[in-house]
Scaffold this motif. Structure first.
Motif, PDB file in Angstrom:
ATOM      1  N   HIS A  32       1.783   7.034  22.252  1.00 56.85           N
ATOM      2  CA  HIS A  32       2.098   7.636  23.547  1.00 56.85           C
ATOM      3  C   HIS A  32       1.643   9.097  23.602  1.00 56.85           C
ATOM      4  N   GLU A  33       1.713   9.797  22.483  1.00 54.52           N
ATOM      5  CA  GLU A  33       1.205  11.172  22.437  1.00 54.52           C
ATOM      6  C   GLU A  33      -0.304  11.200  22.649  1.00 54.52           C
ATOM      7  N   GLU A  34      -1.020  10.214  22.102  1.00 55.13           N
ATOM      8  CA  GLU A  34      -2.467  10.113  22.318  1.00 55.13           C
ATOM      9  C   GLU A  34      -2.771   9.863  23.791  1.00 55.13           C
ATOM     10  N   LEU A  35      -2.002   8.954  24.405  1.00 55.65           N
ATOM     11  CA  LEU A  35      -2.186   8.675  25.829  1.00 55.65           C
ATOM     12  C   LEU A  35      -1.957   9.940  26.654  1.00 55.65           C
ATOM     13  N   ALA A  36      -0.891  10.675  26.324  1.00 54.64           N
ATOM     14  CA  ALA A  36      -0.576  11.908  27.050  1.00 54.64           C
ATOM     15  C   ALA A  36      -1.670  12.955  26.852  1.00 54.64           C
ATOM     16  N   ALA A  37      -2.144  13.107  25.609  1.00 60.31           N
ATOM     17  CA  ALA A  37      -3.197  14.090  25.316  1.00 60.31           C
ATOM     18  C   ALA A  37      -4.487  13.760  26.059  1.00 60.31           C
ATOM     19  N   ALA A  38      -4.737  12.463  26.264  1.00 58.82           N
ATOM     20  CA  ALA A  38      -5.930  12.033  26.993  1.00 58.82           C
ATOM     21  C   ALA A  38      -5.737  12.148  28.509  1.00 58.82           C
ATOM     22  N   GLY A  39      -4.519  12.454  28.936  1.00 61.03           N
ATOM     23  CA  GLY A  39      -4.243  12.617  30.361  1.00 61.03           C
ATOM     24  C   GLY A  39      -4.115  11.327  31.133  1.00 61.03           C
ATOM     25  N   VAL A  40      -3.861  10.206  30.445  1.00 58.94           N
ATOM     26  CA  VAL A  40      -3.779   8.914  31.146  1.00 58.94           C
ATOM     27  C   VAL A  40      -2.359   8.356  31.226  1.00 58.94           C
ATOM     28  N   LEU A  41      -1.425   8.902  30.458  1.00 57.83           N
ATOM     29  CA  LEU A  41      -0.052   8.379  30.452  1.00 57.83           C
ATOM     30  C   LEU A  41       0.675   8.785  31.723  1.00 57.83           C
ATOM     31  N   GLN A  42       1.260   7.802  32.411  1.00 54.27           N
ATOM     32  CA  GLN A  42       2.061   8.085  33.600  1.00 54.27           C
ATOM     33  C   GLN A  42       3.545   7.962  33.302  1.00 54.27           C
ATOM     34  N   SER A  43       3.942   6.902  32.611  1.00 55.20           N
ATOM     35  CA  SER A  43       5.342   6.751  32.229  1.00 55.20           C
ATOM     36  C   SER A  43       5.472   5.670  31.173  1.00 55.20           C
ATOM     37  N   SER A  44       6.586   5.714  30.473  1.00 57.52           N
ATOM     38  CA  SER A  44       6.877   4.709  29.458  1.00 57.52           C
ATOM     39  C   SER A  44       8.387   4.632  29.298  1.00 57.52           C
ATOM     40  N   GLU A  45       8.921   3.436  29.338  1.00 58.93           N
ATOM     41  CA  GLU A  45      10.363   3.230  29.232  1.00 58.93           C
ATOM     42  C   GLU A  45      10.645   1.974  28.419  1.00 58.93           C
ATOM     43  N   HIS A  46      11.814   1.961  27.816  1.00 65.63           N
ATOM     44  CA  HIS A  46      12.283   0.788  27.079  1.00 65.63           C
ATOM     45  C   HIS A  46      13.611   0.356  27.684  1.00 65.63           C
ATOM     46  N   PHE A  47      13.855  -0.946  27.701  1.00 68.27           N
ATOM     47  CA  PHE A  47      15.051  -1.486  28.333  1.00 68.27           C
ATOM     48  C   PHE A  47      16.117  -1.845  27.318  1.00 68.27           C
ATOM     49  N   TYR A  48      17.371  -1.781  27.762  1.00 69.73           N
ATOM     50  CA  TYR A  48      18.464  -2.341  26.982  1.00 69.73           C
ATOM     51  C   TYR A  48      18.302  -3.857  26.978  1.00 69.73           C
ATOM     52  N   PRO A  49      18.953  -4.558  26.048  1.00 70.97           N
ATOM     53  CA  PRO A  49      18.889  -6.027  26.048  1.00 70.97           C
ATOM     54  C   PRO A  49      19.394  -6.608  27.372  1.00 70.97           C
ATOM     55  N   SER A  50      18.963  -7.829  27.672  1.00 67.90           N
ATOM     56  CA  SER A  50      19.340  -8.463  28.943  1.00 67.90           C
ATOM     57  C   SER A  50      20.844  -8.699  29.055  1.00 67.90           C
ATOM     58  N   SER A  51      21.563  -8.629  27.937  1.00 66.82           N
ATOM     59  CA  SER A  51      23.025  -8.805  27.997  1.00 66.82           C
ATOM     60  C   SER A  51      23.669  -7.723  28.857  1.00 66.82           C
TER      61      SER A  51
END
Length: 142
Positions: A32-51
């Motif tokens: 994700h740091e590489e994506l950000a350094a390249a200027g292409v990262l817009q967002s990234s998120e992780h979800f809690y389990p479906s429970s």
């Protein structure tokens, strides 16, 4: 520019709330740091389990939404997170996808790559049309 989403599929580990190893987390953070350094990262998120989630489905016959509390059973159909990038081409998105580490950290990760619709041009066209119609209406009243 074209926006793409890396959809990280859920696994039995992510659904059980098991976090990836430190090495896996470090590898994903570096990516994700590489994506950000390249200027292409817009967002990234992780979800809690479906429970901790809720599925809402719509029934055409009743017209009423149906609420199904988690956990949801179809682990292979669930999403554990996402990353959105803005790149110049599908080929560039594929190059980044090939560099993404295993998101599960346990050798069973799956990433789905999908292009996102760009509605900005449609929104701009609608706004311009509204403005022009407003001006025409104003001129008619003069």
């Amino acid at each position: 520019m074209m926006r793409f989403i890396f959809i990280t599929k859920a696994t039995k580990f992510s659904e059980a709330g098991v976090r990836p190893s430190k090495e896996s987390v470090d590898a994903m953070n570096a990516f994700h740091e590489e994506l950000a350094a390249a200027g292409v990262l817009q967002s990234s998120e992780h979800f809690y389990p479906s429970s901790s989630g809720l599925r809402i489905s719509y029934n055409k016959l009743s017209g009423e939404p149906k609420f199904i509390p988690g956990p949801l059973n179809e682990v292979n159909e669930l999403t554990a997170g996402y990353t959105i990038i803005d790149v110049n081409s599908r080929e560039e998105a594929l190059k980044w996808a090939k560099r993404m580490p295993d998101p599960s950290g346990y050798g069973d990760g799956v990433i789905e790559l999908r292009q996102l619709f760009d509605h900005s041009a449609e929104i701009q066209d609608a706004a311009l049309e509204y403005e022009l119609l407003s001006h025409i209406d104003m001129l008619k009243r003069i």
